[in-house]
Write a protein that holds these residues in place. Sequence first.
Motif, PDB file in Angstrom:
ATOM      1  N   MET A 155      41.544  70.866  23.205  1.00  0.00           N
ATOM      2  CA  MET A 155      41.180  69.837  22.238  1.00  0.00           C
ATOM      3  C   MET A 155      41.890  70.107  20.914  1.00  0.00           C
ATOM      4  O   MET A 155      41.665  71.138  20.283  1.00  0.00           O
ATOM      5  N   VAL A 156      42.787  69.217  20.538  1.00  0.00           N
ATOM      6  CA  VAL A 156      43.449  69.277  19.231  1.00  0.00           C
ATOM      7  C   VAL A 156      42.643  68.375  18.307  1.00  0.00           C
ATOM      8  O   VAL A 156      42.479  67.186  18.582  1.00  0.00           O
ATOM      9  N   MET A 157      42.123  68.937  17.212  1.00  0.00           N
ATOM     10  CA  MET A 157      41.151  68.213  16.396  1.00  0.00           C
ATOM     11  C   MET A 157      41.555  68.134  14.933  1.00  0.00           C
ATOM     12  O   MET A 157      42.109  69.080  14.372  1.00  0.00           O
ATOM     13  N   LYS A 158      41.236  66.993  14.351  1.00  0.00           N
ATOM     14  CA  LYS A 158      41.346  66.810  12.910  1.00  0.00           C
ATOM     15  C   LYS A 158      39.941  66.556  12.370  1.00  0.00           C
ATOM     16  O   LYS A 158      39.243  65.646  12.814  1.00  0.00           O
ATOM     17  N   LEU A 159      39.515  67.379  11.405  1.00  0.00           N
ATOM     18  CA  LEU A 159      38.215  67.236  10.762  1.00  0.00           C
ATOM     19  C   LEU A 159      38.464  66.791   9.333  1.00  0.00           C
ATOM     20  O   LEU A 159      39.147  67.485   8.574  1.00  0.00           O
ATOM     21  N   SER A 160      37.949  65.651   8.968  1.00  0.00           N
ATOM     22  CA  SER A 160      38.138  65.143   7.608  1.00  0.00           C
ATOM     23  C   SER A 160      36.804  64.656   7.050  1.00  0.00           C
ATOM     24  O   SER A 160      35.809  64.569   7.764  1.00  0.00           O
ATOM     25  N   GLY A 161      36.807  64.351   5.762  1.00  0.00           N
ATOM     26  CA  GLY A 161      35.573  63.917   5.114  1.00  0.00           C
ATOM     27  C   GLY A 161      34.546  65.023   5.015  1.00  0.00           C
ATOM     28  O   GLY A 161      33.340  64.755   4.977  1.00  0.00           O
ATOM     29  N   LEU A 162      34.983  66.272   4.953  1.00  0.00           N
ATOM     30  CA  LEU A 162      34.058  67.410   4.883  1.00  0.00           C
ATOM     31  C   LEU A 162      33.597  67.583   3.439  1.00  0.00           C
ATOM     32  O   LEU A 162      34.249  68.237   2.623  1.00  0.00           O
ATOM     33  N   SER A 163      32.483  66.983   3.131  1.00  0.00           N
ATOM     34  CA  SER A 163      32.001  66.955   1.756  1.00  0.00           C
ATOM     35  C   SER A 163      31.245  68.224   1.407  1.00  0.00           C
ATOM     36  O   SER A 163      30.786  68.965   2.278  1.00  0.00           O
ATOM     37  N   PRO A 211      63.544  71.451   5.826  1.00  0.00           N
ATOM     38  CA  PRO A 211      62.354  71.680   4.992  1.00  0.00           C
ATOM     39  C   PRO A 211      61.438  70.461   4.895  1.00  0.00           C
ATOM     40  O   PRO A 211      60.248  70.596   4.596  1.00  0.00           O
ATOM     41  N   SER A 212      61.978  69.275   5.138  1.00  0.00           N
ATOM     42  CA  SER A 212      61.174  68.069   5.008  1.00  0.00           C
ATOM     43  C   SER A 212      60.318  67.807   6.246  1.00  0.00           C
ATOM     44  O   SER A 212      59.463  66.922   6.241  1.00  0.00           O
ATOM     45  N   ARG A 213      60.549  68.558   7.313  1.00  0.00           N
ATOM     46  CA  ARG A 213      59.822  68.338   8.553  1.00  0.00           C
ATOM     47  C   ARG A 213      58.726  69.382   8.740  1.00  0.00           C
ATOM     48  O   ARG A 213      58.842  70.522   8.293  1.00  0.00           O
ATOM     49  N   ALA A 214      57.664  68.993   9.410  1.00  0.00           N
ATOM     50  CA  ALA A 214      56.557  69.904   9.682  1.00  0.00           C
ATOM     51  C   ALA A 214      56.999  70.969  10.678  1.00  0.00           C
ATOM     52  O   ALA A 214      57.906  70.739  11.489  1.00  0.00           O
ATOM     53  N   PRO A 215      56.377  72.140  10.649  1.00  0.00           N
ATOM     54  CA  PRO A 215      56.734  73.176  11.626  1.00  0.00           C
ATOM     55  C   PRO A 215      56.319  72.788  13.037  1.00  0.00           C
ATOM     56  O   PRO A 215      55.470  71.906  13.235  1.00  0.00           O
ATOM     57  N   THR A 216      56.917  73.441  14.006  1.00  0.00           N
ATOM     58  CA  THR A 216      56.506  73.274  15.399  1.00  0.00           C
ATOM     59  C   THR A 216      55.275  74.145  15.641  1.00  0.00           C
ATOM     60  O   THR A 216      55.293  75.340  15.315  1.00  0.00           O
ATOM     61  N   THR A 217      54.223  73.567  16.184  1.00  0.00           N
ATOM     62  CA  THR A 217      52.990  74.308  16.421  1.00  0.00           C
ATOM     63  C   THR A 217      52.805  74.528  17.917  1.00  0.00           C
ATOM     64  O   THR A 217      52.727  73.574  18.695  1.00  0.00           O
ATOM     65  N   LEU A 218      52.768  75.795  18.308  1.00  0.00           N
ATOM     66  CA  LEU A 218      52.581  76.185  19.697  1.00  0.00           C
ATOM     67  C   LEU A 218      51.175  76.730  19.909  1.00  0.00           C
ATOM     68  O   LEU A 218      50.594  77.319  18.998  1.00  0.00           O
ATOM     69  N   THR A 219      50.648  76.550  21.110  1.00  0.00           N
ATOM     70  CA  THR A 219      49.394  77.199  21.487  1.00  0.00           C
ATOM     71  C   THR A 219      49.636  78.038  22.737  1.00  0.00           C
ATOM     72  O   THR A 219      50.447  77.681  23.598  1.00  0.00           O
ATOM     73  N   LEU A 237      49.281  66.683  16.697  1.00  0.00           N
ATOM     74  CA  LEU A 237      48.913  66.783  15.283  1.00  0.00           C
ATOM     75  C   LEU A 237      49.493  65.626  14.482  1.00  0.00           C
ATOM     76  O   LEU A 237      48.819  65.036  13.631  1.00  0.00           O
ATOM     77  N   ALA A 238      50.751  65.279  14.756  1.00  0.00           N
ATOM     78  CA  ALA A 238      51.392  64.186  14.020  1.00  0.00           C
ATOM     79  C   ALA A 238      50.727  62.854  14.316  1.00  0.00           C
ATOM     80  O   ALA A 238      50.674  61.968  13.444  1.00  0.00           O
TER      81      ALA A 238
END
Length: 498
Positions: A155-163, A211-219, A237-238
Motif C-alpha cells: 500500500m503506497v499511501m498519501k496522508l494529508s490534512g493532518l491537523s 535536479p528538477s525531477r523527483a528521486p526514484t523511490t524503490l521498495t 507517488l506521482a
Amino acid sequence: MSKRTADQGDGVGPLKDRDRPDAMDVDEKPNDMGEFEDEFEDEFESDDEIIEAGVDGRPDAEREAEEAAASGMDVDNAGPGTFIVGRTKLDPGQTLSPDTTTYRMLHNLSTPWPCLSFDIVRDTLGDNRTVYPATMYTVAGTQADRNKANDNSIMVMKLSGLSKMDGDEGGESSDDDDDDEDTDPILESKSIPLTSSTNRIRTHQTPSQDPSRAPTTLTATMTESSHVYIHDISPHLAAFDTPGSIITPQQNKPLCTIRAHKAEGYGVDWSPLYPAGKLLTGDNDGVIYVTTRTDGGGFVTDTRPFQGHTGSIEEIQWSPSEASVFASASSDGTIRVWDVRSKSRSPALTMQVSNTDVNVMSWSRQTTHLLASGADDGEWAVWDLRQWKPSGTSAPGKPTPIASFNYHKEQITSIEWHPTDDSIVAVAAGDNTVTLWDLAVELDDEESKDTAGVQDVPPQLLFVHYQNLAKELHWHPQIPGALVATGDEFSVFRTISV
C-alpha cells in the motif's frame, strides 16, 4: 499519555515476534484505501478514492469534562496507586483513550488488512516542516488471512490534512493556522498486488540526475514466501498529485525478485551511502545476502552468503557512516558486526547482548558509535561500539551497555533513534505501548525524592502512547517530532514533549 475511561470492549493480548493478528472485518476484496477512525463518531464521507473523517467528533465541553474527571499519568505527583499504561491492569469494562492535552497532533487510521511493517517516504515538501495541516507519504505491506493470500498488497499511501490538536499553542504558527480547524485528514492509497504477506518493507531513494525531477523511490519487500520483491513506486507517488493518472499493470510488476533465501525472514535494509541501491536481506536460517543495483539498472545478488548466527536474523542495518559495514541482530541473543569486503564472510565482531532473542536494533544517525537494541524479555539497551573488541575464536563477550531499561515487561518490537537528537529514542513493545525516552535526563538527589513514589518508572521515560498490538514505529525525517506507529491500526502523532 493515556487515561482510563469506562467503555465495553474485549482486551487483546500482545503480538509476539512473528505472530500475526486476526484479520479485520473486511469485504471479500479489499479496496485500495484505509480509513481514518473516529472512536467517538462513526460518520464519515467516502468515495472510491478518498476517505475523510475527524479524529475527535465530541463537543469540546464533553471532552474537557471527561479529561478533568479522568486522571492521566502525572509522574510528578504520583503515588503507589498510579495507573501506568501497559503495566496496570484495567478494571472490567474499562478501556484506554488518549489524553488529548498531551498531544500536538494525533490521528488514527485503519487499513483493509493489518500492516505490521511500513516505512516513511521522504518527499519534496521540505525539511523541518512545522506548518499544519501536515502531509506525509508512507508505504506498507499487508498481512491478509492465510486463506486469502492473493488479497495481499503493498500500500503506497498519501496522508494529508493532518491537523494539530484543538487548543495546541506549541509555540508554532503559520499562515495556514486559520484554515487548520476546518481540515479533515485524508488518506489516499495505491495498491501493488502481492501473493504473500509482508514481513518487512523498506524504501530507498535514488537522486535524479535532473535536479528538477523527483528521486526514484524503490521498495524492498521481504515476504512470508521467502522471496524479496523490489518495486519502483515512483509512478504511484506521482499519481497522487497528478489528476487522471492511471497505474499500469507493468508499473505494478517488480523490478527484481530475489530468490536466494530458502526461508522467510525479517532482516531488510538499504544502504544510505550507496545511492544506486545496495540491499541487505537476512532470513530465519541465519543467512544474509547482499544485492546491488548495476549501472544498467538491474540487480545482482551475491550468492556467497554471510553466515555466523545460530538463530534467525531479526534485524539488519547498514552503518550510517561506513559504507562497507553492517550489523545484524538475532534470536541467538547476539549482535554481530560485518564488513562486506571480508573474504571469509564471517563477522568482525560478535557480542552476546541478551539471554533472549534480540528482536530489533537502531544505529544512531547522529552519534554513529551508538547502537540501541531491544530484546524479547522487554529490555532495551544502548551500546557504545567503541567498547566492542574483536573476539577472534573465543566465545562471544558480554559488554556492558551504557544504558539499559527493563520498564517494558513484554517483548520489544521496534526501536528507533530520533533523526536529529541522539538523546531521544522511541520504543514499541508487546505491552501495547509506544514509549519515548530522553537519555539526557539525570536526576539530582532532591528530584529523586520527588519521584520515589513511582516504582519502576525511570526518569528518562518522557511519554507513553497506547498502541494496540504495537509492532513497528518510525520518526518522520522531515516533520520534527512526528511519529508513525503501526499495530492493529496506524497512529500518526506528535507529543508536546518532543
